[in-house]
Design a protein around this motif. Structure first.
Motif: not given
Ligand SMILES: *[C@@H]1O[C@H](CO)[C@@H](O)[C@H](O)[C@H]1NC(C)=O
Ligand SMILES: *[C@@H]1O[C@H](CO)[C@@H](O)[C@H](O)[C@H]1NC(C)=O
Ligand SMILES: *[C@@H]1O[C@H](CO)[C@@H](O)[C@H](O)[C@H]1NC(C)=O
Length: 421
Positions: A10-30
């Motif tokens: 679940s930690l892995c899943l969480l990190l994956l999810l967080l990674g996705d959120v960060t990527r999502g935020d970045l794409a959104q910012q751009l």
């Protein structure tokens, strides 16, 4: 055991999810800044952190920005890449990574490499190095102006919000309209604009335009520093009715950038950072007197924007930085200045204003004169450039820094006329 396996899963899943959120935020910012560009006029100093930090911030910020360095215009691509990589990754700037996009006229396989195109799609910004803008269009397009796979990937990433930056030729290569490729003011006024060099130093241009990232304007660089006002006016005047012509242009000074966001929308705005200025030209209502033997033009509209000033693309209007004050009623001088070498520009070590800017700024800072002029140093013919603030659009703004040359002037509504004496 099972418990801890589950825990780490679940930690892995969480990190994956967080990674996705960060990527999502970045794409959104751009996406939020829309199509954006940082157009540097060349002569970018290593210590101009304002410009480098702006590029990195618009590419997602410190530790996030993944910047492709396009060296297509360089004579020495490796050297250009190492230079900008060093600056972008340096601690005060803080890009996360750089990628060498080594498209060149010497090796067409690079622009057609699908693996490189795939890598390009993961980037958040691009920096086009200086050199020769003609090499960029030559290396980036296939026959018939079809995008190479790498150019197509850059364009797609740009349209999704990745910032496109560049300096000198890396700025001049971006227009959709005609792309300026060389020339100096006097020869340009005398002999006109041509796709190839008919006379030494005439203004030359690519009638098919540049890469097509920036619609509606010719973009020139090293601008007031090299006294390129005459070359811009002649180029716009001669080409504005061509299929890829335009009546409008920007000239960006050295160590200065025009920072554009929301391109292609009614919110599109360009603001100026760095030490020099950006000259805006509008020849929509200019008039060429063809009864004269030599080039003769009037009603050329100019604005000059310096640090913090903004250009609004939908209205073609300028708003001045809040730390500047209107000059009207607070002029520092009685008379305006003249020049015997109006397209001299300035040398790199000089703290004087470039000649054209010096005369124009002095008109706005004059209590008694509403107009002045400069002549070309060259004769046969000697061109005279008349400048006037006597119209209702004219306004000068200034941030006083101690003396005329260090005061930061900007203005709009200067009307220019040029004719042979
Ligand atoms: C550029 O760098 C590459 C990889 O480091 C090297 O193989 C190549 O010889 C260099 N080319 C030039 C012209 O310096
Ligand atoms: C980039 O391309 C140039 C010209 O083809 C070549 O000389 C150079 O070695 C290339 N650099 C790298 C790092 O591959
Ligand atoms: C540059 O301009 C300054 C100030 O106008 C002048 O003193 C100096 O001689 C010039 N240098 C060169 C190399 O032309």
């Amino acid at each position: 055991m099972a418990q801890s396996r589950l825990g780490s899963l679940s930690l892995c899943l969480l990190l994956l999810l967080l990674g996705d959120v960060t990527r999502g935020d970045l794409a959104q910012q751009l996406r939020a800044q829309g199509r954006s560009m940082v157009l540097v006029g060349g002569g970018l100093e290593d210590d101009n952190l304002e410009v480098y930090n702006t590029i990195v911030s618009m590419a997602g910020g410190r530790g996030q920005a993944r910047i492709g360095i396009v060296t297509a215009s360089s004579a020495d691509p490796n050297d250009s890449y190492q230079f900008y990589r060093g600056l972008l990754l340096s601690d005060p700037v803080g890009a996360a990574s750089t990628l060498h996009i080594n498209v060149s006229i010497w090796d067409s396989t690079v622009a057609n490499d699908p693996a490189l195109a795939a890598q390009v799609r993961t980037l958040t910004g691009f920096f086009f190095s200086g050199g020769d803008q003609s090499r960029v269009t030559q290396a980036m397009f296939l026959a018939g102006r079809v995008d190479t796979p790498v150019l197509a990937a850059i364009r797609e990433t740009f349209l999704a919000g990745a910032v496109v930056a560049g300096s000198s030729a890396g700025t001049a290569c971006h227009p959709t309209p005609v792309m300026v490729t060389g020339g100096v003011s006097f020869a340009s006024l005398k002999y006109g604009a041509h796709p190839t060099e008919t006379h030494r130093d005439v203004v030359t241009y690519n009638p098919d335009g540049g890469l097509g990232f920036f619609d509606g304007y010719v973009i020139d660089t090293h601008f007031a520093n090299r006294g390129r006002e005459g070359r811009m006016i002649r180029l716009l005047s001669d080409t504005k009715n061509l299929p890829k012509g335009t009546a409008r242009g920007f000239g960006v000074d050295e160590n200065t950038a025009l920072v554009v966001t929301h391109l292609g929308t009614p919110q599109a705005v360009g603001s100026v950072i760095g030490t020099g200025g950006v000259t805006f030209f509008d020849l929509t209502s200019s008039f060429v007197d063809t009864s004269q033997r030599d080039f003769s033009i009037r009603d050329v509209y100019l604005a000059y924007l310096t640090h913090g000033d903004e250009y609004k693309f939908d209205s073609n209007d300028v708003s001045f930085a809040v730390n500047k004050m209107p000059i009207k009623g607070r002029e520092n001088y009685d008379r305006a200045l003249t020049s015997n070498d109006v397209f001299y520009g300035k040398n790199a070590s000089s703290t004087r204003k470039p000649e054209f800017v010096r005369v124009a700024a002095s008109i706005f800072d004059s209590r008694l004169d509403v107009a002045s002029y400069g002549v070309t140093y060259e004769r046969n013919p000697r061109f005279r450039v008349d400048m006037s603030k006597s119209n209702s659009h004219a306004a000068g703004f200034v941030k006083r820094n101690g003396d005329f040359h260090s005061d930061l002037h900007s203005y709009k509504g200067l009307y220019v006329a040029i004719h042979a004496e």
